[in-house]
Write an enzyme that holds these catalytic residues in place. Structure first.
Site, PDB file in Angstrom:
ATOM      1  CE  LYS A 176      -1.883   2.936   2.977  1.00 51.06           C
ATOM      2  NZ  LYS A 176      -2.015   4.090   2.088  1.00 51.06           N
ATOM      3  CD  GLU A 253      13.852   1.371  10.137  1.00 51.14           C
ATOM      4  OE1 GLU A 253      14.253   2.397  10.731  1.00 51.14           O
ATOM      5  OE2 GLU A 253      14.335   0.241  10.351  1.00 51.14           O
ATOM      6  CB  CYS A 287      13.297   9.574   8.334  1.00 50.44           C
ATOM      7  SG  CYS A 287      14.253   8.591   7.199  1.00 50.44           S
ATOM      8  CD  GLU A 388       9.917  13.238  11.760  1.00 47.48           C
ATOM      9  OE1 GLU A 388       8.774  12.748  11.808  1.00 47.48           O
ATOM     10  OE2 GLU A 388      10.882  12.644  11.264  1.00 47.48           O
TER      11      GLU A 388
HETATM   12  P1  NAP Z   1       2.320   8.336   7.944  1.00 45.91           P
HETATM   13  O1  NAP Z   1       1.245   9.305   8.005  1.00 45.91           O
HETATM   14  O2  NAP Z   1       2.639   7.550   9.164  1.00 45.91           O
HETATM   15  O3  NAP Z   1       1.975   7.359   6.732  1.00 45.91           O
HETATM   16  C1  NAP Z   1       2.820   6.317   6.325  1.00 45.91           C
HETATM   17  C2  NAP Z   1       1.986   5.242   5.662  1.00 45.91           C
HETATM   18  O4  NAP Z   1       1.106   4.652   6.609  1.00 45.91           O
HETATM   19  C3  NAP Z   1       1.098   5.754   4.537  1.00 45.91           C
HETATM   20  O5  NAP Z   1       1.011   4.768   3.541  1.00 45.91           O
HETATM   21  C4  NAP Z   1      -0.232   5.920   5.239  1.00 45.91           C
HETATM   22  O6  NAP Z   1      -1.348   5.872   4.373  1.00 45.91           O
HETATM   23  C5  NAP Z   1      -0.227   4.722   6.158  1.00 45.91           C
HETATM   24  N1  NAP Z   1      -1.110   4.855   7.314  1.00 45.91           N
HETATM   25  C6  NAP Z   1      -1.625   5.986   7.860  1.00 45.91           C
HETATM   26  N2  NAP Z   1      -2.396   5.688   8.924  1.00 45.91           N
HETATM   27  C7  NAP Z   1      -2.383   4.348   9.052  1.00 45.91           C
HETATM   28  C8  NAP Z   1      -2.993   3.432   9.952  1.00 45.91           C
HETATM   29  N3  NAP Z   1      -3.759   3.851  10.960  1.00 45.91           N
HETATM   30  N4  NAP Z   1      -2.774   2.121   9.783  1.00 45.91           N
HETATM   31  C9  NAP Z   1      -1.973   1.682   8.783  1.00 45.91           C
HETATM   32  N5  NAP Z   1      -1.386   2.488   7.897  1.00 45.91           N
HETATM   33  C10 NAP Z   1      -1.571   3.812   8.037  1.00 45.91           C
HETATM   34  O7  NAP Z   1       3.693   9.014   7.518  1.00 45.91           O
HETATM   35  P2  NAP Z   1       3.934   9.977   6.266  1.00 45.91           P
HETATM   36  O8  NAP Z   1       3.348  11.296   6.612  1.00 45.91           O
HETATM   37  O9  NAP Z   1       3.548   9.319   5.026  1.00 45.91           O
HETATM   38  O10 NAP Z   1       5.523  10.063   6.249  1.00 45.91           O
HETATM   39  C11 NAP Z   1       6.263  10.925   7.052  1.00 45.91           C
HETATM   40  C12 NAP Z   1       6.857  10.197   8.246  1.00 45.91           C
HETATM   41  O11 NAP Z   1       7.631   9.093   7.815  1.00 45.91           O
HETATM   42  C13 NAP Z   1       7.803  11.042   9.034  1.00 45.91           C
HETATM   43  O12 NAP Z   1       7.527  10.919  10.412  1.00 45.91           O
HETATM   44  C14 NAP Z   1       9.183  10.459   8.743  1.00 45.91           C
HETATM   45  O13 NAP Z   1      10.135  10.641   9.720  1.00 45.91           O
HETATM   46  C15 NAP Z   1       8.864   9.045   8.517  1.00 45.91           C
HETATM   47  N6  NAP Z   1       9.907   8.408   7.705  1.00 45.91           N
HETATM   48  C16 NAP Z   1      10.780   7.557   8.314  1.00 45.91           C
HETATM   49  C17 NAP Z   1      11.794   6.954   7.593  1.00 45.91           C
HETATM   50  C18 NAP Z   1      12.738   6.009   8.265  1.00 45.91           C
HETATM   51  O14 NAP Z   1      13.329   5.219   7.572  1.00 45.91           O
HETATM   52  N7  NAP Z   1      12.891   6.048   9.555  1.00 45.91           N
HETATM   53  C19 NAP Z   1      11.915   7.204   6.229  1.00 45.91           C
HETATM   54  C20 NAP Z   1      11.024   8.093   5.634  1.00 45.91           C
HETATM   55  C21 NAP Z   1      10.009   8.677   6.390  1.00 45.91           C
HETATM   56  P3  NAP Z   1      -2.001   7.237   3.786  1.00 45.91           P
HETATM   57  O15 NAP Z   1      -0.960   7.861   2.935  1.00 45.91           O
HETATM   58  O16 NAP Z   1      -3.152   6.739   3.026  1.00 45.91           O
HETATM   59  O17 NAP Z   1      -2.345   8.077   4.979  1.00 45.91           O
END
Ligand code: NAP
Ligand code: MG
Length: 487
Positions: A176, A253, A287, A388
């Site tokens: 997804k 992650e 990140c 963050e």
């Molecule tokens: P996010 O809101 O947590 O979303 C990540 C993924 O999870 C998306 O596909 C999202 O779908 C899905 N999702 C959202 N709510 C969910 C739920 N309740 N159950 C299951 N899946 C769910 O994060 P983001 O805004 O896309 O990305 C930014 C974050 O990613 C930042 O905090 C960043 O630090 C982190 N990040 C970490 C790394 C690492 O390697 N540590 C690398 C890159 C990014 P939808 O898009 O449909 O909401």
């Protein structure tokens, strides 16, 4: 004009969602630019994808690893041949500059090649038994069906570094993508289809995290979940995955609040250059972005002055244009979040030295552009020093000693990446041993990782179960079976 419609890919076929509803994929630099429409999928769609993956798994695992590897290597070549289209799509969809998109697409190409080769190097051990006429070996078996849930900031690299090793090890996948960036993931799946992936081995379902994602976490047929995204969703996954009554393997992650320490003996100009790259590159939506510069008092004035000069020189704009250093943030929600953190910083008493506003005017009005922002006088208790922000905002903090700088660096809940700038071997080694972060850089920016080495964080940045990337990740996608043979 009707936006181009994209379907889910389940059990080897392109299918519509049972919801009959769609959502739009929009360019964050120009909201008139619509990249296509995608299925707003239901729980049922996710269930179908999981069933297809389950059905296909045994046969895929029985295929000789070298043959699975050949499919991945072919996918790598197909991605390479699609490169220019992938690069412009990525910039239009996510907003990053063409240069940054090219780096990311090249990475996806390399990842499929790397894990394609590693597929035929999956190996166990032969260990001496304590008993006579007994031989002991271990073999590695796939885990089963893997849920791959990914963020929008590296929408082809992150899916690649999860999907390629998962498939190499003989698992099947339900993928997804983030709802901001479904198209580049769709193209990735297309490459796998063209490479000859058997039906059911890769399944692609778009839609919201709280419906599709939730099913992918709680369904009893899921054996492993690999997630990259926010801390909040990661913690929710950790909680929910333990309620299925099954031993589901998870890899999370999550976020970062990455520090860079600058010591007085550092090459200050080089440090400014690299901290700026870490803070403002990719619009700070990384990140591993540098969000805290911890500077020793003696050089604080010089470092701060040069950093402000540097930030003011950066060109913000549509990533498709020449000479742009940073693109927009990815959406309205993210724009509001970044601006709200800037307000929080001001109200907490930090000094706003440059930036801080949404950019307006003809070039900017249809996108989500923020000025590169620098705060000084930031103290460790402030929210802008602990949480963050995920935007182009740098907090400069000062320390009176090396030990105090390390203490500040380690004082947050996150522990993903950390840098130090110094010429002292002694201080560099002390930093390496004392810093609590999974990725440690000496005289290099916090951002930028290589695919052939392990990646992951300490503390709340990671689940600390397994590492991603390198050969290390193969442990996550396999189980060890120990076999005693008497003769
Ligand atoms: P996010 O809101 O947590 O979303 C990540 C993924 O999870 C998306 O596909 C999202 O779908 C899905 N999702 C959202 N709510 C969910 C739920 N309740 N159950 C299951 N899946 C769910 O994060 P983001 O805004 O896309 O990305 C930014 C974050 O990613 C930042 O905090 C960043 O630090 C982190 N990040 C970490 C790394 C690492 O390697 N540590 C690398 C890159 C990014 P939808 O898009 O449909 O909401
Ligand atoms: Mg988009």
């Amino acid at each position: 004009m009707q936006p181009l419609k994209h379907k889910n890919f389940i059990n080897g076929e392109y299918v519509e969602s049972s919801s009959g509803e769609e959502f739009l994929d929009i360019n964050p630099a120009d909201t008139d630019d619509v990249l296509g429409s995608f299925q707003l999928s239901t729980k049922e769609d996710a269930k179908n994808a999981i069933s297809a993956a389950l059905e296909a798994q045994e046969k895929w695992a029985e295929m000789p690893p070298a043959e699975r590897g050949r499919i991945l290597i072919r996918a790598s070549e197909i991605l390479d041949s699609m490169k220019e289209e992938l690069v412009t799509t990525l910039t239009r969809e996510e907003g990053k500059t063409l240069n940054d998109s090219r780096v990311e697409v090249n990475r996806a190409v390399s990842l499929f090649r790397f894990y394609g080769v590693l597929a035929s190097r999956i190996r166990g051990e032969s260990i001496q038994s304590s008993e006579p006429r007994t031989h002991i070996i271990t073999v590695k078996e796939p885990v089963g069906v893997v849920s791959v849930i990914t963020p929008w900031n590296f929408p082809i690299a992150i899916p690649s570094w999860k999907i390629a090793p998962a498939l190499a090890c003989g698992n099947t996948v339900v993928f997804k993508p983030a709802s901001y960036t479904p198209l580049i993931g769709y193209m990735l799946v297309e490459a796998l289809v063209k490479a000859g992936i058997p039906k059911g081995v890769i399944n692609y379902v778009t839609g919201s995290g709280s419906t599709v994602g939730l099913e992918m976490i709680t369904n009893k047929n899921i054996d492993a979940i690999t997630f990259t995204g926010s801390l909040e969703v990661g913690e929710e996954i950790r909680r929910l995955s333990s309620t299925t009554g099954k031993n589901v393997r998870i890899m999370l992650e999550l976020g970062g609040k990455n520090p860079a320490i600058i010591l007085p003996d550092a090459d200050i100009d080089k440090a400014v250059e690299m901290v700026a790259r870490g803070a403002f590159g990719l619009t700070g939506q990384v990140c591993t972005a540098t969000s805290r510069a911890i500077v020793l008092d003696k050089i604080a004035e010089e470092f701060t002055r040069k950093m402000v000069e540097k930030a003011r020189k950066l060109k913000v704009g549509n990533g498709l244009r020449e000479g742009v250093d940073l693109g927009p943030v990815v959406g309205q929600r993210e724009l509001e979040k970044v601006l709200s953190y800037i307000n929080i910083g001001v109200s907490e008493g930090a000094k706003l030295l440059t930036g801080g506003r949404r950019l307006t005017g003809e070039e900017y009005d249809k996108g989500y552009f923020v000025e590169p922002t620098v705060f000084s006088d930031v103290t460790p208790d402030m929210r802008i020093a602990r949480e963050e922000i995920f935007g182009p905002v740098l907090s400069i903090m000062t320390a009176s000693s090396f030990d105090e700088a390390i203490e500040i660096a380690n004082s947050v809940d996150y522990g993903l990446a950390a840098s130090i700038f110094t010429k002292s071997l002694d201080k560099a080694f002390e930093f390496m041993s004392k810093i609590r972060a999974g990725v440690v850089k000496i005289n290099k920016p916090t951002i930028g990782i290589e695919i052939q080495v392990p990646f992951g964080g300490y503390k709340k940045s990671s689940s600390e179960t397994f590492r991603e990337l390198g050969e290390a990740v193969m442990d996550f996608y396999t189980k060890i079976k120990t076999i005693y043979i008497g003769y």
